[in-house]
Design an enzyme around this catalytic site. Structure first.
Site, PDB file in Angstrom:
ATOM      1  N   PRO A  14      29.235  58.394 -98.306  1.00  0.00           N
ATOM      2  CA  PRO A  14      29.684  58.354 -96.907  1.00  0.00           C
ATOM      3  C   PRO A  14      28.971  59.458 -96.112  1.00  0.00           C
ATOM      4  CG  PRO A  14      31.464  59.073 -98.377  1.00  0.00           C
ATOM      5  CD  PRO A  14      30.293  58.782 -99.248  1.00  0.00           C
ATOM      6  N   ASP A  53      26.835  64.241 -97.583  1.00  0.00           N
ATOM      7  CA  ASP A  53      27.722  63.324 -98.307  1.00  0.00           C
ATOM      8  C   ASP A  53      29.147  63.859 -98.150  1.00  0.00           C
ATOM      9  OD1 ASP A  53      29.228  61.965-100.195  1.00  0.00           O
ATOM     10  OD2 ASP A  53      27.638  61.968-101.719  1.00  0.00           O
ATOM     11  N   HIS A  54      29.935  63.117 -97.397  1.00  0.00           N
ATOM     12  CA  HIS A  54      31.275  63.619 -97.057  1.00  0.00           C
ATOM     13  C   HIS A  54      32.209  63.671 -98.265  1.00  0.00           C
ATOM     14  CE1 HIS A  54      34.099  65.104 -94.336  1.00  0.00           C
ATOM     15  NE2 HIS A  54      34.066  64.192 -93.397  1.00  0.00           N
ATOM     16  N   ARG A  55      31.811  63.049 -99.377  1.00  0.00           N
ATOM     17  CA  ARG A  55      32.651  63.164-100.578  1.00  0.00           C
ATOM     18  C   ARG A  55      32.616  64.578-101.116  1.00  0.00           C
ATOM     19  NH1 ARG A  55      29.850  58.766-104.254  1.00  0.00           N
ATOM     20  NH2 ARG A  55      28.103  59.916-103.394  1.00  0.00           N
TER      21      ARG A  55
END
Ligand code: CAO
Length: 453
Positions: free
Chosen positions: A242, A425-427
């Protein structure tokens, strides 16, 4: 003659002051044999007390939350004149009367209802047990407490729910007083399955196959291996990580002035210094304090693998497509050395002389479109890395030199601004951390002397 019997709490073993958790009937309700009347619950088990015979509830003697013990009156039941179920057959029942629902026998002496109406064997068995009849709480090992029950459902329905894995607390009861029936459990399962089907992601399909030649002249040009590989990698990254892009800008006026001063010295070494070379150095410094930005998600996504080296990928535009060679140990190299190494890598990239190992091992990537143009863009993370920094074209902009109160004086001065676009990467990386990262980088580039520290 009509007979009223008192329904009392049956033998419940060693339990005292057990809580009434459900009252399933009210005064005036007609109940059939074995209809559940009241639920009581200890800290070990829940038990429903069934009607020993059909009848009309005359009075309810308990309220929700009351503490009851063996023998406590629960309700008065006016027995029906006629049996609620078929009368007994001629064959005498030789079986000992079973306890209504549980294995442990009732040891209380059975008060006997005295009405003359004949009863079925089952009725007799239950009625024979009298007002104090009822199941004992099942012996439950103390180490396995029963879950507390706050819903109305018969043991049969509970069994079905258990088999289907339905949490009765989630099911809606359509029976009397919201009682959960077998069909409610089934409806719950059906609804859940429908909801799950609806929440499944849409399968990703290729774009529709269009015959473009029907609109005009076309030609088909095969894609090179490099572009096909890049396309696969970019799609994978875009679909699995994401992405968020944090835009910022660095005032690089001083840095640009310094770069101009270095021009001659660089030329003597056969080099051209670009803003990118200083950004490489600054990113290596910032990465020291932001370990997540030099990490990758471990397979399975349960942990992070943090890399204690600073190898930076640099996107290079070639006529065959995009390649990302890696500059190693950027934190240990000076700006001239970085410029020389990158020039050599870019040259080899464009002449297709890079080895696979030249493109491996990066922990973070920089993509500079500054030499071309644009004010900002969204670079795609080069997974399994978790962040990529995009650089856009330097711009000269006016900066207000006064305070926020513009009436108290000030003026505009030209400043050189470098736009920064950090995709992550928003994770792995939170937005606030990303904003701190770019703010720190911008500060460092604004005061290049700090790069020496
Ligand atoms: N703003 C303004 N000018 C810039 C600049 C910036 N941010 N960055 C570089 N420039 C200037 C350079 O100083 C140079 O100017 P001179 O010719 O006057 O010296 C000119 O632009 C060309 O620079 P360059 O691109 O050759 O050199 P670089 O070190 O900045 O970049 C490389 C090297 C290999 C990264 C670059 O050539 C390249 O391929 N960039 C494309 C990367 C790309 O395609 N990214 C997209 C991938 S999708 O994320």
């Amino acid at each position: 003659m009509a007979k009223v019997i008192e329904i009392r709490v049956p033998d419940i073993g060693d339990f005292e002051d057990v809580e009434v958790v459900e009252i399933l009937v009210a005064k005036g309700d007609a109940v059939a044999l074995e209809d559940s009347l009241v639920s009581i619950e200890s800290d070990k088990a829940t038990m429903e007390i069934p009607a020993p015979a059909a009848g009309i509830v005359q009075a309810v003697h308990v309220g929700l939350g009351d503490a009851v013990s063996e023998g406590s009156p629960l309700l008065s039941l006016l027995l029906q004149e006629k049996p609620a179920v078929a009368p007994p057959t001629d064959t005498p029942n030789t079986q000992p009367p079973p306890p209504p629902t549980q294995a442990t026998p009732n040891t209380q002496p059975p008060p006997t209802p005295t009405e003359a109406t004949p009863m079925s064997a089952k009725q007799q068995a239950i009625a024979a047990a009298g007002p104090t009849v009822g199941p004992r709480l099942p012996p439950v090992a103390p180490s396995r407490p029963m879950p507390s029950v706050t819903h109305h459902a018969s043991p049969l329905v509970r069994g079905i729910a258990h088999e289907l894995g339905v949490d009765l607390a989630q099911a809606k009861g359509s029976g009397r007083h919201g009682r959960i029936l077998e069909e409610d459990v089934k409806a719950h399962v059906r609804d859940r399955m429908q909801a799950e089907r609806a929440s499944l992601p849409m399968p990703i399909r290729d774009a529709p196959d269009v015959d473009f030649s029907s609109f005009g002249r076309v030609e088909e040009v095969p894609l090179g291996r490099l572009r096909r590989t890049a396309a696969r990698n970019l799609s994978r990254s875009w679909l699995t990580a994401p992405h968020v892009t944090q835009h910022d800008e660095a005032d690089v006026t001083e840095l640009e002035s310094f770069r101009r001063q270095c021009r001659a010295a660089a030329a003597e070494r056969g080099l051209k210094l670009s803003p990118l070379h200083f950004v490489l150095k600054a990113v290596a410094v910032v990465l020291r304090d932001f370990p997540d930005f030099r990490s990758s998600l471990a397979p399975g996504g349960e942990s992070l693998i943090v890399k204690h080296y600073v190898h930076l990928g640099v996107a290079v535009d070639t006529e065959h497509g995009l390649v990302v060679p890696v500059v190693r140990d950027v934190d240990h190299k000076g700006v001239y050395e970085l410029a020389a190494e990158l020039a050599e890598l870019a040259e080899r990239a464009r002449s297709r002389k890079l080895m696979p190992t030249d493109m491996q091992g990066a922990c973070f990537t920089i993509s500079s479109l500054g030499g071309i143009g644009g004010t900002s863009f969204t670079p795609i993370v080069n997974t399994p890395e978790v962040a990529i920094l995009g650089l856009s074209k330097l711009d000269v902009r006016p900066r207000w030199t006064g305070g926020p109160d513009i009436d108290s004086g000030g003026g505009f001065e030209p400043r050189v601004i470098l736009p920064l676009s950090l995709s992550y990467d928003h994770r792995v990386i939170d937005g606030a951390v990303a904003a701190r990262f770019t703010a720190r980088l911008a500060r460092l580039l604004s005061h290049p002397a700090n790069l020496l520290l």
